[in-house]
Design an enzyme around this catalytic site. Sequence first.
Site, PDB file in Angstrom:
ATOM      1  N   ASP A  78       1.040  -0.956  -0.187  1.00 31.69           N
ATOM      2  CA  ASP A  78       0.255  -0.189   0.312  1.00 31.69           C
ATOM      3  C   ASP A  78       0.552   0.667  -0.186  1.00 31.69           C
ATOM      4  OD1 ASP A  78      -3.020  -0.122   1.127  1.00 31.69           O
ATOM      5  OD2 ASP A  78      -2.663   1.637   0.180  1.00 31.69           O
ATOM      6  N   ASP A 131      -2.724   4.848  -2.339  1.00 31.63           N
ATOM      7  CA  ASP A 131      -3.586   5.028  -2.055  1.00 31.63           C
ATOM      8  C   ASP A 131      -4.711   7.030  -1.867  1.00 31.63           C
ATOM      9  OD1 ASP A 131      -5.330   5.612   0.858  1.00 31.63           O
ATOM     10  OD2 ASP A 131      -4.535   6.796   1.639  1.00 31.63           O
ATOM     11  N   GLU A 139      -5.977   3.782  -6.000  1.00 34.37           N
ATOM     12  CA  GLU A 139      -7.322   3.471  -5.236  1.00 34.37           C
ATOM     13  C   GLU A 139      -8.218   4.709  -5.570  1.00 34.37           C
ATOM     14  OE1 GLU A 139      -7.752   5.399  -1.714  1.00 34.37           O
ATOM     15  OE2 GLU A 139      -9.670   3.545  -0.841  1.00 34.37           O
ATOM     16  N   ASP A 177     -12.063  -0.055   4.108  1.00 33.81           N
ATOM     17  CA  ASP A 177     -12.864   0.489   4.525  1.00 33.81           C
ATOM     18  C   ASP A 177     -14.537   0.562   4.825  1.00 33.81           C
ATOM     19  OD1 ASP A 177     -10.683   2.354   2.743  1.00 33.81           O
ATOM     20  OD2 ASP A 177     -10.931   2.564   4.276  1.00 33.81           O
TER      21      ASP A 177
END
Length: 560
Positions: A98, A199, A257, A331
């Site tokens: 990530d 991210d 993302e 999330d």
Amino acid sequence: MTRAWWKEGIAYQIYVRSFKDANGDGIGDLQGIIEKLDYLKELGIDIIYLNPINKSPNDDNGYDISDFRDIMDEFGTLEDFDQLLKAIHENGQRLVLDLVINHSSDEHPWFIESRKGKDNPYRDYYIWHPGKDGREPNNWGSFFGGSAWQLDEATGEYYLHLFSKKQPDFNWRNERLQNEMKDMMGYWIDKGVDGFRMDAINHLEKDHSFPDGKVHEGQVYGNFIKYVQNLPEVHGYLKDIRNYALSKREDLVLIGETGGVSYDNAFIYTGIDRGELDMTFHFDMHSVGKGKKDWERRPIRLIDEIKDKFTGWQSREEEDGWCPIFYSNHDTTRTVSRLGDDKKYLKESAKMLATLQLTGRGTPFIYNGDEIGMTNAYEYGLEDYRDVAVFTKYKDFVESGLVSAEDYLKGLHLTSRDNSRTPMQWNDSQYAGFSSDEPWIKVNKNYKEINVEAQMKDPNSILNYYKEMIQVRNDNPVLVYGDFKEINHDDEELYVYMRSLEDKEVLVIINFYDKKPVFNLPSGLAKSDLELIISNYSCKDNDRNEIELRPYEVRVYRIV
Ligand code: TEU
Ligand code: CA
């Protein structure tokens, strides 16, 4: 169709903090993942995506990074990381990290420098602005509630934070910052990482005129989304990042993302001619069944909330790029609780959802725990929550009188991100085999019934179905690269589609609810043409050219 390892593999997302605690401090860690690599291999996992593992004060559980080149104390050391990566590669698996480069922690040395003074060389690594009429520069509210601006006494200016106030946004217009971030990526690529999940990547550029946003009904702050998401400059940053990353290693995968992106516009990032991203994690499945208020939910509509989206993603042209197939992540809430029936038909509906995910064209990303049908934590009290957003939104919604504390808590049971962050349920021992000490977040009380060990022993378990379904996908390349054609889009209970590749055809029939619909075979297709590959029920059949389905029943047929 151009082939790639990241198109053919089955991916699995690990929320490290909640996966497996090897050193008994109640927090998951890298050694814990090493312990479970054989479990993942056995399940059929090829690609492992880890939520952030860098040094962090954990205001937002690792998404607030204070050292991009070291490992979070609670998760272990760089030596543990090297050992994990080596073990993953020896298993023939790949690792995706990530990459959080829209912001840092306010405890990062750069921010500590930046806030020292307006002429500090690191000042414009971040976004500072003088107040207006003694208040914040504008009416933007952060994604986590509260203002998106935080006053810093030292210089009397405000800094921008789209997320928590401990996550100051970087100023991506600063070329030194851009180079620092690329150099940091290079450090992890040199260590052997196979790709990145980037991210909040479509937030890198903001409108620096900082206009007020419209305040919608039930909201306290102005809506800033069009000033901070998908601005044109983002593409330049992404092209530059990709060129640099691929100059160091050609077969990396870059996954962005990107909120506010769906099947009809993802090509702006994943288009093969764009040279930016290989895939984008969208938010289409987050909002399914979302109620009018942030804390409310309603029954899911199959056609416009599932079929339109899945079929939309499946029907894109090759030049528009590739996509992940996922329902949940850290999330959202638990898949079977949000999209299936986690009470009366837990097994059937979890297997139904697994079938939809694993028969689509795209890279399946299984979120840890979904493979055993883990559910939301309905027994939590407010004190059991850990997500920073729960408490900042409590202020916005409860303290401002929009909702009672009781209804807000009921809403959290259906909507909080913490539902998908409860400890992985390995067995029925104390703390579900996740840890020998009390975990950082409470274990879901149903761990004695829902756990890996019990399901390994049960041939009809959700876990064994995932294993079987993954094997079916690996045995049938038509499910990876084949064309997708939906049948009877307007049916409100059944989702039926055909996958085809050269002379191979597979028919998938999915009953999305606890009803008993009948599927009439399309003309030109007879029962005798169908050979059952897998189902979540033992199949009984009539001799007519129709197929009666039981609640949440799926059938995957090869056309012979
Ligand atoms: O989430 C990003 C995110 O929530 C925003 O992209 C926003 O919700 C979206 O653009 C709305 O359209 C990531 C992580 O997944 C999350 O866990 C972190 O809390 C967040 O970024 C901050 O790093
Ligand atoms: Ca630990």
